[in-house]
Design an enzyme around this catalytic site. Structure first.
Site, PDB file in Angstrom:
ATOM      1  N   GLU A  61       0.818  -1.220   0.000  1.00 48.17           N
ATOM      2  CA  GLU A  61       0.000   0.000   0.000  1.00 48.17           C
ATOM      3  C   GLU A  61       0.847   1.264   0.000  1.00 48.17           C
ATOM      4  OE1 GLU A  61      -0.688  -2.642   1.850  1.00 48.17           O
ATOM      5  OE2 GLU A  61      -2.768  -3.178   1.402  1.00 48.17           O
ATOM      6  N   HIS A  92     -11.718  -5.154   9.228  1.00 49.42           N
ATOM      7  CA  HIS A  92     -12.262  -4.844   7.905  1.00 49.42           C
ATOM      8  C   HIS A  92     -13.484  -3.940   7.965  1.00 49.42           C
ATOM      9  CE1 HIS A  92      -9.680  -8.102   6.548  1.00 49.42           C
ATOM     10  NE2 HIS A  92      -9.948  -7.783   5.302  1.00 49.42           N
TER      11      HIS A  92
END
Lengths: 335, 328
Positions: free
Chosen positions: A69, A138
């Protein structure tokens, strides 16, 4: 190559399809636009938003990245500095923490720190929010954190119309923009006028006018607020529903105007209460409309805990329409 | 195979002058720091001059640079105007970043100098993006990405090398290995101190070069750039060097001995190159004297420019937080 997608004519589609059509339009209209992210190509996107784009636009412009990322968000920053218009997808806001250094220390800092020599016309899309029974790592809603950062524009499309057109506004902005797509909205269907070409991201939207109480919210909580307004209506309480749409910069005027009309306000925010965007909205009302209020400001936020997996616990953790109804009712008709 | 650096007299003088310019510029910065005209952090490049000077010789104006927070040498060697740099050091409006960046954040768009970066490893992903943009726009530019060996400890190093190779991006990775990340000796931080070996783990080819030898660095950089352009692949240079002074102005240097520093000073890049030039009668004492005089004049001019510079009005503080347009 797959059969071509319908070219922007249908005015009814899912939120997911609206996101995809927005990306297609961007790729078709500007050769500097390209996409980077995890599993956006062959896999078709974790939420299937980018399905088919690799086949249509090829590997140079639809770039599958490894699980790095920081590197691919930083690459977006660098590419934006050197003349491109990257759109980076981070699978979810939870993983954006691995790229936070690039977003905060580079993307939003370099224009100012370089004395205006560089702009960073970078768009980052990411999924946010809870409700899918996928537990804490999440399910976070961190858009309020990002809204803390000067130099960023933070968009939270809550409708199909905004999912379809906010990207165009984001790409027209010479500054870094983050678009938060709530995970519970991708399957939602919605309409927009077939001749619609763009939306104004500077303004919050009054989704439903009302006289008794303002329900101010954004993103995945909008439809909970609208449901709550329907329920309140059956009790004779007329709620106004405001979709903030852009969390930074906030459209304070629409908020203040609404509160000045209804004199009562509930802010609904999927973020945690402490230090949240709801706190910012509330404080702006306190600063600018304190004497318009007939009742204390109230909030419905996520419970201050990591979002649990078990369905009953997750539901209890997140803002729900029933809670909004109860809080608004108590505000309008104190027991 | 190995490309020789064309060492004519003018070029030799140029290399020496470029290194002395950095050394004298920084010596003046220390004076100004002691006089509290330069504030905050001041990370001197003292001892590492050969790395920037050698690498920049191999770059063209079309190439791009990602720098570190110890970037005074990198900026000067790239040809950024010392006047704008000195004014930036002093926080003035006529500084290269209008006094918003200071010592650690020099930017120069015209010279494709994409900034000093004070987050260790933070510049590496930017290099990916700049190189990718050049490649996608069919420009043949190379991005030279400078970083210290401390950046190798960060995840960004590994993510970036992998992507650079995977996407075959034209990046010259320049590892300035000065043996300490602040006070942390390299062998105390790294399980494997062979950085070329680490780069090879990502199939990025590379080599070690004596970072105290400006000709060796230039030669290695020229070969590396040729290779990057012809093979369409990144390349890695580990330049073994040493910083003679403290990490920053707040460092008591408890982590290394005076003897160690003295031993390295004897191998210093300017001392070594100048001694070699003199021993081989490639330079005359009066040429060195004239060079130093010119440099000192240039620096005095830079200081005068900085001293005369105004301050950014406070009313402009929020300007450029958001940009109105992308600069052309």
């Amino acid at each position: 190559m797959n059969a071509p997608e319908p070219t922007f004519t249908p005015n009814r589609m899912t939120y997911r399809e609206a996101c995809k059509q927005a990306l297609r339009e961007a790729l078709l209209s500007d050769p500097r636009v390209f996409l980077m992210g995890e599993d956006i190509g062959r896999y078709g996107g974790c939420y299937a938003v980018t399905k088919g784009l690799l086949e249509e636009f090829g590997e140079e412009r639809i770039r599958d990245t490894p699980l790095s990322e920081s590197a691919f968000v930083g690459a977006g920053v660098g590419a934006a500095m050197a003349g491109m218009r990257p759109i980076v997808e981070i699978m979810t806001v939870n993983f954006s923490l691995l790229a936070l250094d690039q977003i905060l220390n580079n993307a939003v800092t370099i224009p100012h720190m370089s004395g205006g020599q560089f702009a960073i016309p970078l768009v980052i899309r990411m999924a946010t929010g809870g409700g899918r029974r996928v537990a804490a790592q999440h399910s976070r809603s961190l858009e309020g954190w990002y809204a803390h950062i000067p130099g960023l524009r933070v968009l939270t499309p809550a409708t199909v119309e905004d999912a379809r057109f906010m990207l165009k506004s984001a790409l027209a902005d010479p500054n870094p923009v983050i678009i938060f797509e709530h995970v519970m909205l991708y399957n939602m269907e919605g309409d927009f006028p077939s001749d619609m070409k763009e939306v104004d991201i500077a303004r919050a939207k009054v989704h439903r006018a009302g006289r008794d109480v303002s329900l101010i919210t954004y993103g995945g909580s909008l439809f909970k607020a609208l449901q709550a307004a329907d329920a309140l209506s059956s009790e004779g309480i007329d709620a106004e529903v405001i979709d903030l749409r852009t969390l930074r910069p906030l459209d304070t005027k629409t908020i203040i105007d609404s509160v000045a009309r209804t004199r009562r306000c509930v802010i609904i925010d999927e973020g945690w209460r402490s230090g949240s965007i709801s706190a910012e909205v509330g404080m702006r009302i306190a600063e600018e409309a304190f004497f318009e209020l007939d009742a204390p400001l109230r909030r419905v936020c996520s419970r201050e805990a990591p979002i649990p997996y078990a369905a009953h616990l997750e539901d209890a953790c997140l803002p729900q329409a029933a809670t909004i109804v109860a809080v608004a009712r108590e505000l309008v008709r104190p027991s | 195979m190995t490309k020789k650096v064309y060492l004519d007299h003018a070029h030799l003088l140029h290399l020496l002058k470029a290194m002395i310019r950095i050394r004298h510029f920084e010596a003046k910065c220390v004076e100004l720091y002691q006089a509290q005209k330069i504030l905050g952090f001041l990370h001197l490049y003292d001892g590492e001059e050969a790395v920037s000077v050698g690498v920049m010789e191999a770059l063209t104006p079309e190439d791009a640079i990602i720098a570190t927070y110890r970037e005074h040498g990198q900026a000067l060697a790239r040809g950024v105007d010392p006047k704008c740099l000195m004014a930036e050091m002093m926080g003035k409006l006529n500084g290269c970043c209008r006094g918003r960046g200071g010592s650690m954040h020099f930017f120069d768009r015209k010279r494709r100098f994409y900034g000093g970066n004070a987050i260790v490893g933070g510049g590496l992903p930017l290099a990916l993006g700049v190189a990718l943009a050049d490649k996608m726009q069919r420009r043949s530019a190379v991005t030279a990405c400078f970083f210290g060996e401390g950046a190798v400890d960060e995840g960004e190093f590994h993510e970036t090398l992998n992507l650079a190779k995977l996407w075959r991006l034209p990046i010259l990775f320049v590892c300035e290995n000065n043996l300490y990340s602040m006070g942390m000796a390299v062998e105390r931080a790294e399980a494997d101190i062979d950085f070329v070996h680490k780069a090879s783990g990502y199939r990025v080819a590379g080599e070690k070069v004596d970072g105290m030898d400006v000709v060796a660095v230039e030669s290695a950089a020229r070969n590396a750039i040729d290779r990057i352009r012809s093979e369409n692949d990144p390349y890695f240079l580990e330049c073994r060097t040493y910083r003679f002074r403290a990490h920053s102005m707040f460092d008591a240097q408890l982590y290394r001995s005076k003897e160690e520093v003295e031993a390295w000073r004897k191998k210093g890049p300017i001392l070594r190159f100048q001694t070699w030039l003199e021993a081989n009668r490639l330079i005359k004492p009066e040429e060195i004297a004239a060079m130093e005089k010119e440099i000192d004049f240039e620096i005095a001019e830079a200081v005068a420019y900085a001293e005369a510079g105004g301050l950014e009005p406070i009313s402009e503080l929020e300007r450029f937080v958001t940009m109105d347009e992308v600069p052309a």
